[in-house]
Design an enzyme around this catalytic site. Structure first.
Site, PDB file in Angstrom:
ATOM      1  N   PHE A  62       0.851  -1.186   0.000  1.00  0.00           N
ATOM      2  CA  PHE A  62       0.000   0.000   0.000  1.00  0.00           C
ATOM      3  C   PHE A  62       0.890   1.241   0.000  1.00  0.00           C
ATOM      4  O   PHE A  62       1.725   1.419   0.886  1.00  0.00           O
ATOM      5  CB  PHE A  62      -0.898   0.016   1.233  1.00  0.00           C
ATOM      6  N   GLU A  63       0.695   2.102  -0.972  1.00  0.00           N
ATOM      7  CA  GLU A  63       1.499   3.305  -1.122  1.00  0.00           C
ATOM      8  C   GLU A  63       0.595   4.524  -1.223  1.00  0.00           C
ATOM      9  O   GLU A  63      -0.619   4.433  -1.082  1.00  0.00           O
ATOM     10  CB  GLU A  63       2.395   3.185  -2.360  1.00  0.00           C
TER      11      GLU A  63
END
Length: 589
Positions: free
Chosen positions: A374-375
């Protein structure tokens, strides 16, 4: 993953934005030893390159002179005992260009001053905080600065008549269900000792050792000790981390080579069929599963379409190749997120759709587990969500719940990895959430890692596309050589106090720790040669060739390995990374 600069820029902005001054507090007593350096030395302080000088001084006969060289900020620190939930005033007279004054993990301020000027700020200790570290430093290559008449004003940590703080605990024999602890005796009148895990008393004894029993196999714990008598309780010791034995063998080698495979999209590196991925890779992350919309929770995944990847195999051939890799002991994971796949599980409905859609993909392709990449804006912390041990922000709480459900569904051999950026993990040492007007994404992975620490297979932080990050030596570390990986990875082993919360994020098991690098200069900012990656791993595993850095977490012979973005970029550049790192990992004890 792919190429990201947003967290790099945000880290730079935070580095500047965090240097703000606070107000004042009521006076009590200066807790610092040798605050005016009148002993004619830096006694009481921990300094890299500093001395006491007779001129220039603000008052008295001596002042501090510290030099900030090319790769050094000339830092001096002093740690004192404080009382929880108490406001303290900090000040110092300084001269130099520039000079910084602050509390590690808390507020700081700075000035440029040709003659002595006073810096001041206040900070409030956290609910369970019993110590604070004051720092002074200059800036890289800026030369010598001076400081004098330094004050940390407020009530000391111990109540009169209580015992002194015991010696820090150490871990003895560990089993699947127990951890043995021992510690140094406290000075003064001692009735007994309490062993704490967080705020919970796990044991009360009269001696200086005990064994905590009834624990779960393969679980992490952090313990501190306090002495007590009729007058009260001492300041708690530093925490020590311990891990019970009995972890499930997932079939990974002791030192693993981990790579992302561009599976659902095309870029300039070229498509690689699953059957053509070299057997050097132990974990192959299929990049990427992505949501329909950021908040839907519905994840979709399919091999790259023929229109983008002319040499893509059929779906049946892809699945057959996965099975063939697994027969050789390789782990094939679905990686969710990446640069473009923003995932925000804002509701329980999105959480449930996440679980069901991810399960469907895992089942369809027969995968071994999940990689959480997750960015961007996938994870952030709401205002007031300040304790990583008990988060309240929905996107955090729902992700933890979803991962626990998947782990429970697929069992102990389900492989769970995470690939956060430094902005979401190590930057949490200096900034957490939106405190002091900062970015509310800083440190936002910490609650997820903490909640899943007993189920996490490997954490491989992306040590690339990163801004400068403060390490446990309270120096800024930048990409470009082995020292960045050493300092960032040491934080994961030793653990660190989270910003101004006073709460320590505990270190992980050695077998859970890896670091991530770009395979080539084309793959991301922060590329270094395989030889430099090998130097970093040599330092981390043996404590040798560390380039002057001292490992706070000690050597980690069980260090899990190295991740790269990506298998495709490595092959594009002649497989230099794979060919250098696979035999090197095999050579480690």
């Amino acid at each position: 993953m792919r190429s990201r600069l947003s967290a790099f820029v945000a880290t730079l902005l935070l580095t500047a934005a965090g240097l703000v001054a606070a107000g004042t507090a009521a006076n009590a007593a200066n807790l610092l030893a040798n605050p005016g350096f009148e002993l004619g030395s830096t006694s009481g302080w921990t300094c890299a390159t500093a001395t006491a000088v007779a001129s220039p001084v603000h008052s008295g006969s001596f002042a501090l002179a510290a030099t900030a060289g090319g790769q050094d900020i000339g830092q001096c620190t002093q740690t004192v005992s404080v009382q929880p939930s108490t406001t303290y005033t900090v000040s110092a007279w300084v001269r130099g260009n520039p000079v910084y004054l602050g509390i590690t993990g808390g507020p700081s301020t700075w000035t440029n001053a040709a003659s002595y000027a006073q810096l001041s700020l206040t900070f409030t200790s956290a609910a369970n905080q019993t110590s604070a570290q004051l720092f002074l430093h200059g800036w890289y290559g800026a030369g010598t600065y001076n400081a004098d008449d330094v004050v940390l004003d407020g009530p000391g940590g111990n109540t009169p008549g209580t015992p002194a703080t015991p010696g820090n605990p150490t871990v003895g024999t560990v089993t699947d269900t127990s951890v043995a602890l021992s510690w140094g005796a406290s000075a003064g009148t001692v009735t007994g000792y309490r062993v704490y895990e967080g705020s919970t008393v796990r044991a009360t004894v009269t001696g200086t050792s005990t064994t905590i029993t009834g624990l779960t196999a393969c679980s992490g714990h952090s313990y501190a000790v306090a002495a007590f008598n009729t007058a009260g309780e001492s300041v708690h010791t530093a925490e020590v981390s311990a891990f019970t034995t009995g972890c499930t063998n997932t079939g990974l080698p002791k030192h693993a080579l981990i790579g992302y495979l561009h599976t659902s999209f095309a870029n300039g590196s070229g498509y690689i069929r699953m059957a053509d991925v070299p057997d050097a890779w132990d974990i192959i992350d299929l990049a990427f599963g992505e949501p329909d919309t950021p908040t839907s929770g519905n994840i979709h995944f399919a091999p790259c379409p023929v229109s983008e990847c002319a040499n893509v195999e059929t779906e049946a051939a892809f699945i057959a190749a996965i099975k063939a890799k697994q027969a050789k002991g390789k782990k094939i994971l679905l990686s969710i997120g990446g640069q473009n796949g923003q995932v925000q599980l804002t509701t329980t409905g999105a959480r449930d759709r996440f679980v069901s859609s991810v399960s469907a993909i895992i089942d369809k392709y027969g995968l071994d587990g999940l990689d959480v990449d997750f960015e961007g804006h996938s994870l952030s912390l709401n205002a007031g969500d300040t304790d990583f041990r008990s988060p309240t922000t929905p996107v955090i709480v729902n992700l933890i719940s979803a991962l626990r459900t998947l782990k429970s569904k697929y069992g102990a051999k389900f492989v769970l990895t995470m690939a956060p950026e430094t902005f979401f993990v190590q930057v949490g040492y200096q900034f957490y959430g939106g405190a002091n007007g900062g970015d509310n994404r800083t440190g936002a992975y910490l609650p997820v890692i903490y909640a899943m620490r007993d189920d996490l297979t490997v954490l491989h932080v992306q040590d690339y596309n990163s801004g400068p990050v403060t390490g446990l030596d309270n120096q800024f570390h930048q990409m470009g050589d082995a020292s960045f990986h050493i300092a960032m990875t040491d934080m994961l082993k030793a653990g660190f106090t989270v910003a101004n919360t006073g709460i320590k994020f505990p270190g992980l098991r050695p077998d859970q720790i890896a670091f991530g690098v770009p395979a080539t200069v084309n793959a991301g900012n922060g590329f270094i040669s395989p030889a430099q990656n090998q130097q970093a791993i040599t330092c981390l595993t043996s404590g040798q060739n560390c380039g002057g850095y001292t490992l706070r977490g000690g050597p980690t012979p069980g260090f899990r390995g190295i991740m790269t973005w990506s298998v495709n970029w490595d092959r594009f550049s002649g497989s230099e990374f794979q060919n250098a790192m696979r035999p090197f990992l095999n050579s480690l004890p």
